[in-house]
Design an enzyme around this catalytic site. Structure first.
Site, mmCIF file in Angstrom:
data_model
loop_
_atom_site.group_PDB
_atom_site.id
_atom_site.type_symbol
_atom_site.label_atom_id
_atom_site.label_comp_id
_atom_site.label_asym_id
_atom_site.label_seq_id
_atom_site.Cartn_x
_atom_site.Cartn_y
_atom_site.Cartn_z
ATOM 1 C CB THR A 1 -0.944 0.030 1.223
ATOM 2 O OG1 THR A 1 -1.756 1.211 1.153
ATOM 3 C CG2 THR A 1 -0.181 0.027 2.534
ATOM 4 C CG ASN B 1 -3.879 4.994 2.969
ATOM 5 O OD1 ASN B 1 -3.486 5.569 3.975
ATOM 6 N ND2 ASN B 1 -5.152 4.990 2.607
ATOM 7 C CE LYS C 1 -5.658 0.180 3.598
ATOM 8 N NZ LYS C 1 -6.273 -0.533 2.450
ATOM 9 C CG ASP D 1 -9.690 -3.984 -1.382
ATOM 10 O OD1 ASP D 1 -9.181 -2.848 -1.502
ATOM 11 O OD2 ASP D 1 -10.810 -4.259 -1.840
ATOM 12 C CB SER D 2 -10.581 -3.041 4.348
ATOM 13 O OG SER D 2 -9.725 -1.911 4.331
ATOM 14 N N GLY E 1 -10.784 7.279 6.641
ATOM 15 C CA GLY E 1 -11.866 6.707 5.850
ATOM 16 C C GLY E 1 -13.223 6.963 6.477
ATOM 17 C CE1 TYR E 2 -17.430 5.930 3.089
ATOM 18 C CE2 TYR E 2 -15.453 4.597 2.819
ATOM 19 C CZ TYR E 2 -16.480 5.334 2.278
ATOM 20 O OH TYR E 2 -16.566 5.484 0.912
ATOM 21 C CE LYS F 1 -9.822 1.732 12.449
ATOM 22 N NZ LYS F 1 -9.323 2.647 11.406
ATOM 23 N NE ARG G 1 -6.888 -1.929 7.085
ATOM 24 C CZ ARG G 1 -7.705 -0.870 7.061
ATOM 25 N NH1 ARG G 1 -7.785 -0.059 8.090
ATOM 26 N NH2 ARG G 1 -8.439 -0.627 6.001
#
Length: 195
Positions: A12, A14, A17, A72-73, A152-153, A175, A181
């Site tokens: 990745t 990101n 991430k 991938d999530s 993200g969300y 988290k 994840r």
């Protein structure tokens, strides 16, 4: 005795991430250097989370010559017929997490069905094997964003069984202990140890 690779590339680019995966995997894979992928991002044209995770890990492995881990999530919202799903990162088409969240909230409107789940497919790829582990984190979509943590969300997702805080209001450690994840990558690390 398990023989772990000395270096694994994370498939990745990101930065959020990379930080999250390093926090999750570092304690699970002591002595392993986790490296950020330096190659170009592959086209994620799979039709499942697993397929897209494998595309990323295979590309990172091919470019680096090292074993690779990728995931991938995304979030699956029942009131939106499963959207954004595998298109979570590109849902609004702008590359902006805030735009993606706002589009989900706009499309969901005042729907009574706010149930949702994060899904993660975590994969390991080397010359000899491909390992896939998946996990789900159940919850619901809030009507407004809450919290500035995560990415993200996270600020619009409230996990089931929690204290009512959004994923964006949890600390990183909180988290990672319960997220899709965290669960998927702990399972993946266990599978590597079992080889």
């Amino acid at each position: 005795m398990t023989v772990r690779p000395a270096r694994i590339v994370l498939g990745t680019g990101n930065a959020h991430k990379v930080a999250e995966l390093t926090a999750i995997l570092g304690p699970l894979l002591p002595g392993v250097d986790l490296l950020r992928s330096e190659g170009p991002s592959p086209v994620e044209d799979g039709d499942t989370f697993e397929a897209n995770a494998l595309i990323k890990a295979r590309a990172a492995h091919r470019i680096s010559g090292l074993p690779a881990i990728a995931d991938d999530s995304g979030v699956v919202v029942d009131g939106l017929g499963g959207e954004p799903g595998i298109h979570s990162a590109r849902y609004a088409g702008t590359g902006s997490d805030e735009d993606n969240r706002n589009l989900v909230l706009e499309r969901l409107g005042d729907s009574a069905d706010r149930s949702a789940r994060f899904v993660c497919a975590a994969v390991y790829v080397d010359d000899a094997v491909e390992i896939v582990r998946t996990a789900v984190w159940e919850g619901a979509i809030l009507s407004t964003s809450r919290g500035s943590g995560g990415f993200g969300y996270d600020p619009i997702f409230v996990p089931d069984g929690g204290d009512g805080r959004s994923a964006g209001e949890l600390t990183a450690d909180e988290k990672n202990a319960i997220s899709h994840r965290g669960l998927a990558f702990r399972a993946l690390a266990e599978s590597l140890d079992a080889r």
